[in-house]
Design a protein around this motif. Structure first.
Motif: not given
Length: 186
Positions: A105, A109, A114, A161-165
């Motif tokens: 991760r 980053k 992502m 799921r991608l980040g908070s989406r």
């Protein structure tokens, strides 16, 4: 490219960040990342290795010797070997899977990438995973790595799921929504 979604503890994060800094100082980040991918594959394939690193009955000395032998046999770099030795010496091998995830991760980053967690009813082909990654890159503007898992209970479609989406286009969810709407009509 199936992988596990793993919660990363604060302990695993601290060790992973320390390894990242060591690898960066040695200008060896890509080699260490490759070593950790190799190690993750070994963990995924071997129940015995997972039991070995998690066992509190194995002494720290035996953990260290075992991990050194494994690292030598796998041809891992000196930075990775030294790190594994330190982790074994400190009695923290049980957190190694989380350390690997946290390192990956941190690397993503740093590179501006992502990771999309994708759960599908059937395994994605390489072409489907590449097309999905390309489409997600268009949406978010960054490179996207697809972390794919299979869950046959979805019946069809996928959950991304991608980040908070999160986008749930699974057949199971669509049937549940249809069932709820039909109950509301009657």
């Amino acid at each position: 490219m199936a992988s596990h979604s793993t919660r990363v503890s604060g302990l695993a994060m601290r060790y992973a960040l320390a390894l990242y800094e060591l690898a960066d100082d040695a200008r060896d980040i890509d080699t260490v990342a490759g070593d950790l991918s190799t190690l993750q594959s070994m963990l995924d394939e071997s129940d015995d290795l997972r039991r070995f690193i998690a066992s509190p009955l194995v002494s720290r000395d035996d953990h260290g010797k075992g991990m050194l032998a494994l690292a030598e046999a796998a041809g891992l770099s000196a930075v990775t070997r030294n790190f594994l030795g330190l982790v074994a010496e400190k009695g923290r091998l049980f957190a190694l899977p989380g350390m690997i995830v946290a390192f990956q991760r941190q690397l993503a980053k740093h590179r501006g990438e992502m990771t999309a967690e994708v759960v599908s009813a059937r395994p994605l082909s390489d072409a489907q995973a590449a097309a999905l990654a390309a489409r997600l890159k268009q949406v978010v503007g960054n490179d996207v790595t697809v972390d794919a898992r299979v869950d046959p209970s979805l019946l069809g479609g996928m959950v991304v799921r991608l980040g908070s989406r999160m986008v749930d286009s699974s057949l199971r969810s669509q049937l549940q929504r249809l069932s709820l709407s039909m109950k509301g009509v009657g």
